[in-house]
Design a protein around this motif. Sequence first.
Motif, mmCIF file in Angstrom:
data_model
loop_
_atom_site.group_PDB
_atom_site.id
_atom_site.type_symbol
_atom_site.label_atom_id
_atom_site.label_comp_id
_atom_site.label_asym_id
_atom_site.label_seq_id
_atom_site.Cartn_x
_atom_site.Cartn_y
_atom_site.Cartn_z
ATOM 1 N N TRP A 153 40.588 44.264 51.475
ATOM 2 C CA TRP A 153 40.568 44.473 50.034
ATOM 3 C C TRP A 153 39.147 44.793 49.555
ATOM 4 N N THR A 154 39.040 45.164 48.279
ATOM 5 C CA THR A 154 37.762 45.457 47.626
ATOM 6 C C THR A 154 37.448 44.333 46.649
ATOM 7 N N GLU A 155 36.222 43.882 46.670
ATOM 8 C CA GLU A 155 35.809 42.754 45.835
ATOM 9 C C GLU A 155 34.670 43.176 44.906
ATOM 10 N N VAL A 156 34.831 42.872 43.622
ATOM 11 C CA VAL A 156 33.776 43.097 42.625
ATOM 12 C C VAL A 156 33.622 41.819 41.829
ATOM 13 N N GLU A 157 32.437 41.296 41.733
ATOM 14 C CA GLU A 157 32.203 40.024 41.048
ATOM 15 C C GLU A 157 32.082 40.214 39.539
ATOM 16 N N ASN A 158 32.462 39.150 38.823
ATOM 17 C CA ASN A 158 32.261 39.055 37.374
ATOM 18 C C ASN A 158 32.928 40.187 36.597
ATOM 19 N N VAL A 159 34.200 40.415 36.866
ATOM 20 C CA VAL A 159 34.976 41.390 36.096
ATOM 21 C C VAL A 159 36.245 40.709 35.588
ATOM 22 N N ALA A 160 36.710 41.140 34.415
ATOM 23 C CA ALA A 160 37.871 40.510 33.791
ATOM 24 C C ALA A 160 39.096 41.413 33.775
ATOM 25 N N THR A 161 38.892 42.733 33.775
ATOM 26 C CA THR A 161 40.007 43.671 33.699
ATOM 27 C C THR A 161 39.905 44.682 34.833
ATOM 28 N N TYR A 162 40.986 45.402 35.052
ATOM 29 C CA TYR A 162 40.930 46.406 36.116
ATOM 30 C C TYR A 162 39.980 47.543 35.764
ATOM 31 N N LYS A 163 39.812 47.817 34.471
ATOM 32 C CA LYS A 163 38.837 48.833 34.055
ATOM 33 C C LYS A 163 37.431 48.415 34.481
ATOM 34 N N ASP A 164 37.114 47.137 34.269
ATOM 35 C CA ASP A 164 35.810 46.618 34.701
ATOM 36 C C ASP A 164 35.694 46.658 36.223
ATOM 37 N N PHE A 165 36.793 46.371 36.888
ATOM 38 C CA PHE A 165 36.808 46.402 38.354
ATOM 39 C C PHE A 165 36.476 47.803 38.870
ATOM 40 N N LEU A 166 37.144 48.829 38.329
ATOM 41 C CA LEU A 166 36.885 50.201 38.757
ATOM 42 C C LEU A 166 35.470 50.633 38.384
ATOM 43 N N GLN A 167 35.003 50.177 37.228
ATOM 44 C CA GLN A 167 33.641 50.517 36.831
ATOM 45 C C GLN A 167 32.630 49.884 37.780
ATOM 46 N N GLY A 168 32.933 48.677 38.244
ATOM 47 C CA GLY A 168 32.047 48.024 39.213
ATOM 48 C C GLY A 168 31.959 48.805 40.518
ATOM 49 N N ILE A 169 33.067 49.397 40.931
ATOM 50 C CA ILE A 169 33.034 50.236 42.127
ATOM 51 C C ILE A 169 32.180 51.471 41.876
ATOM 52 N N LYS A 170 32.367 52.089 40.696
ATOM 53 C CA LYS A 170 31.570 53.279 40.363
ATOM 54 C C LYS A 170 30.077 52.964 40.352
ATOM 55 N N GLU A 171 29.746 51.746 39.932
ATOM 56 C CA GLU A 171 28.336 51.333 39.891
ATOM 57 C C GLU A 171 27.846 50.834 41.243
ATOM 58 N N LYS A 172 28.701 50.897 42.244
ATOM 59 C CA LYS A 172 28.382 50.539 43.632
ATOM 60 C C LYS A 172 28.023 49.066 43.774
ATOM 61 N N ARG A 173 28.758 48.231 43.032
ATOM 62 C CA ARG A 173 28.604 46.780 43.134
ATOM 63 C C ARG A 173 29.711 46.153 43.969
ATOM 64 N N SER A 174 30.595 46.958 44.506
ATOM 65 C CA SER A 174 31.753 46.449 45.230
ATOM 66 C C SER A 174 31.416 46.146 46.687
#
Length: 289
Positions: A153-174
């Motif tokens: 799976w893909t993990e992104v810390e400190n996100v509340a919604t899937y939009k934030d989750f995808l944005q975290g991937i775009k910001e290369k925090r995943s």
Amino acid sequence: LADRYDDCFISCEFSVYFYRQPAYVHICAYDITEKQYQMGRKLSNDIIQFAEYFREQEVLITVPHPMHCNRGKLDLNHFEQLLILFDYFEERNGLMPLESNNLATEFLDNLRPDFMEKIIKKHGLEPHSSEPWKKGRVGGSDDHFYYYLGRAWTEVENVATYKDFLQGIKEKRSKARGGSMTALGFAHATQTNWINGLMHHYCKPGSFDERLANLVSRLYPVKRSIPGGNTLSRSSRETRSIIPGVSAIKRFALERALRVKMILLLRKQKRFLAKQAENDCGCPSMGAP
């Protein structure tokens, strides 16, 4: 589902070809609309146009299992173009062996500016970002038939919604998490995909037993009607085995034997899945289907 649940989003894994070549790769596009899906299919014969379109649409697109050569058609030039056109790569695939996943991690960790500058000049392509040697990382189970969901799976810390989750991937925090596949598990997954694919393609919806019986009847029809001729000749032809030299009794026995073998195979798969869920990769326990 997306209309009913706030945390559900539509995505697609496209098969995208290099223009006028037999070589293709899989590309995942996340949180897309129906229009974007249709455009993705339309542009899937040209990977450069495909990448440009989704980049303009600001859609997250990733390259899954980058070290897996689809049908042996990819070469070094294709891989170099992927590094230029895409900025997010899967480094942990639940269906790939550990060696393949480790190779992906090692390769992505060792990308350098001078190397990227060299291949950009070589291919004359516009890179996805201003720092193309820094790739975003994702993980995924790559489970096509629900047997291995959640292995990776893909993990992104400190996100509340899937939009934030995808944005975290775009910001290369995943980060990519999870386990890899053993040789035995990969063989099981391949065989399972093949059987389920046949039943999905050729059989109507229903229980496993109903679809299995339907599939067996297609492989070994009991009789077939041949148009033309008089009633007596048609009747004799209808009961003739389509397997030359095999009597009706033997054909019946073969059909039953095949069904028994497939049912036994399914039971072995369930036991195997249960064992994998208990002992493999530290994932939460998964019930066997």
